[in-house]
Design a protein around this motif. Sequence first.
Motif, short mmCIF file in Angstrom:
data_model
loop_
_atom_site.label_atom_id
_atom_site.label_comp_id
_atom_site.label_asym_id
_atom_site.label_seq_id
_atom_site.Cartn_x
_atom_site.Cartn_y
_atom_site.Cartn_z
N TYR A 105 0.87 -1.18 0.00
CA TYR A 105 0.00 0.00 0.00
C TYR A 105 0.90 1.22 0.00
O TYR A 105 1.86 1.31 0.78
CB TYR A 105 -0.91 0.06 1.23
CG TYR A 105 -1.61 1.41 1.33
CD1 TYR A 105 -2.73 1.69 0.54
CD2 TYR A 105 -1.12 2.42 2.16
CE1 TYR A 105 -3.34 2.92 0.59
CE2 TYR A 105 -1.72 3.66 2.21
CZ TYR A 105 -2.83 3.91 1.42
OH TYR A 105 -3.43 5.14 1.46
N ASP A 113 -3.12 7.46 -3.66
CA ASP A 113 -2.74 6.18 -3.08
C ASP A 113 -3.09 5.03 -4.01
O ASP A 113 -3.84 5.19 -4.98
CB ASP A 113 -3.37 5.98 -1.70
CG ASP A 113 -4.88 5.79 -1.77
OD1 ASP A 113 -5.49 6.16 -2.79
OD2 ASP A 113 -5.45 5.26 -0.80
N LYS A 114 -2.50 3.88 -3.72
CA LYS A 114 -2.75 2.67 -4.49
C LYS A 114 -2.38 1.45 -3.67
O LYS A 114 -1.58 1.51 -2.74
CB LYS A 114 -1.96 2.69 -5.80
CG LYS A 114 -0.45 2.82 -5.63
CD LYS A 114 0.23 2.95 -6.98
CE LYS A 114 1.73 3.20 -6.83
NZ LYS A 114 2.41 3.35 -8.15
N PHE A 115 -2.99 0.33 -4.04
CA PHE A 115 -2.68 -0.97 -3.45
C PHE A 115 -2.34 -1.90 -4.59
O PHE A 115 -3.10 -2.00 -5.56
CB PHE A 115 -3.88 -1.50 -2.66
CG PHE A 115 -3.59 -2.78 -1.92
CD1 PHE A 115 -3.15 -2.75 -0.61
CD2 PHE A 115 -3.76 -4.01 -2.54
CE1 PHE A 115 -2.86 -3.93 0.07
CE2 PHE A 115 -3.47 -5.19 -1.87
CZ PHE A 115 -3.03 -5.15 -0.57
N ARG A 148 4.37 4.11 3.01
CA ARG A 148 4.26 2.79 2.40
C ARG A 148 4.18 1.70 3.47
O ARG A 148 4.85 1.79 4.50
CB ARG A 148 5.45 2.51 1.48
CG ARG A 148 5.57 3.48 0.33
CD ARG A 148 6.73 3.15 -0.61
NE ARG A 148 8.02 3.28 0.03
CZ ARG A 148 9.18 3.19 -0.62
NH1 ARG A 148 9.18 2.95 -1.93
NH2 ARG A 148 10.34 3.34 0.02
N GLN A 177 4.15 -2.65 3.52
CA GLN A 177 4.33 -3.79 2.63
C GLN A 177 4.55 -5.07 3.43
O GLN A 177 5.21 -5.09 4.47
CB GLN A 177 5.55 -3.56 1.73
CG GLN A 177 5.84 -4.69 0.75
CD GLN A 177 6.90 -4.27 -0.26
OE1 GLN A 177 6.59 -3.72 -1.30
NE2 GLN A 177 8.14 -4.54 0.07
#
Length: 387
Positions: free
Chosen positions: A48, A61-63, A380, A382
Amino acid sequence: MFIALACFTVGTAKAQTINNSKFGKGLQFVAADSSFSLKFGTRFQMLYQGGRSSSMEQLEDKFLIRRARLKFEGFAYSPKLEYKIELGLSNNDIGNDQPEMFDNASNIILDAVAMWNFAPGWELWVGQTKLPGNRERIISSQKLQFVDRSLLNSRFNIDRDAGLQLHHTHQVGNQAILRESAAVSTGEGRDVAVDNTGGYSYTGKIEFMPLGEFESSGAYVGGDLSREETPKLAIAAAYNFNDNTNRSRGQLGSFLSGERDLQSVFVDAMFKYRGFSSMAEYANRTAPDGPVLSRTEDGKVDEVFLTGNAFNLQAGYLFKSNWEVAGRYTAFNPERVTGTNGQEQYTLGLSKYIVGHSLKVQSDVTLQDQPGKDNFYQFRLQMEVAL
C-alpha cells in the motif's frame, strides 16, 4: 506452467529425495543418482502506498502486488555447475504499465544464468543476471532494509544484462577477503530480442572485506539479521562503460532514436555489528559526448540520457524482538542540461521480521524535497511472503 511442473516434480518424488525443506527455503530436490538438484521457491510483496503535498486536495494512493516471482536454482550434472532462473509475474516486474519503455522486451525473465566453478575461487557466469554494480541493486528485493530501494538506485543502477561474467574470490592474510568481478554484456538490458545496436557493455568491480566474511552472505542483505558477533566491513568500487547505448539509462529506460556512450562509477560500503547496520553509496554517470540527443524547435530537451550523481546513506538497528528502526537520506543531482530536477529524500522505516526476510512487514515514511515544488510526503506499508 512452472507451478504445474513443480507439482509434477513433487508427484514423481520416488526417483528423488527431499531434504532441508522449510519455510523460506523453498522445495528442494536431489536426483537419486545425484546428477542434478532443484530448489523451487516463490515470493510476492503486497504494497500500500499513499502520498500528498500541501497543494493537493486529496491523497494519492494505491494498493498493488509490487512483486511476484518464481525461482528455480540448483546444480546440473556436477555441483560445480550451478544455475538460477527467476521469473517476474507482476505488472511492475514485466513492465506492462509502462509499454513505451519496453519495446521489443517482454521482461518476464529476470535471471537465467549458469555458474561454473571451474577452479578454486573462480566462477564463470553465462546468461542473464544482475551486473556487478552498486550494492543496493545486487541485494535482492526480498532482503531490503526498507520497503524498496533508494532514489540513487532507481536513477543510476545498471541492473541486469545478458552476457559473460567472471568472478574471483580469495583470502588476504588471516581473515581479509578480496573479490574481483568483470562482465561483458549486450548493454541493452534484459529480454531484448532484437539485434544488438551500438556496442557492448563492460563492467568491473572490486570488493574488500578487511574484517572477514559476513555471516550468511550478510554483505548483500539489508539489516543485521545475523547479529554479527564481531564488526564486519565491506568496501567496493565498480565501473561500467556502455558503448553506444540507445536507452536513456543504459540498460534501462526509454529506447531513444540515437546512441551515446555512458560511463557509470559506483562506490559503496557496508558495516554490521550486533544488530547495527549501515550502508553508504555514491553513483556518478556521465556521457562524454553530452547527454542531450535532440531538442524541440523552441530549444527544449526532447531526448536525453540521464546523467549526474547521487548519494545514499542509511542505517538501522535490529532489536532482539526482531523489530528494526532505520533511517535513510538520499540526494539525487542530475546534470542541469538534462532538464531533470534534483531531489532529496528523508526516510524513516519500521520493520518486523517474523521469519527473517522470508516473512516480514515493513513500513516507511518519506519526505521528498524537490526545488521549486511543494514537499511531498509518502507512506508505504508492505508485506513480504517468500516460501
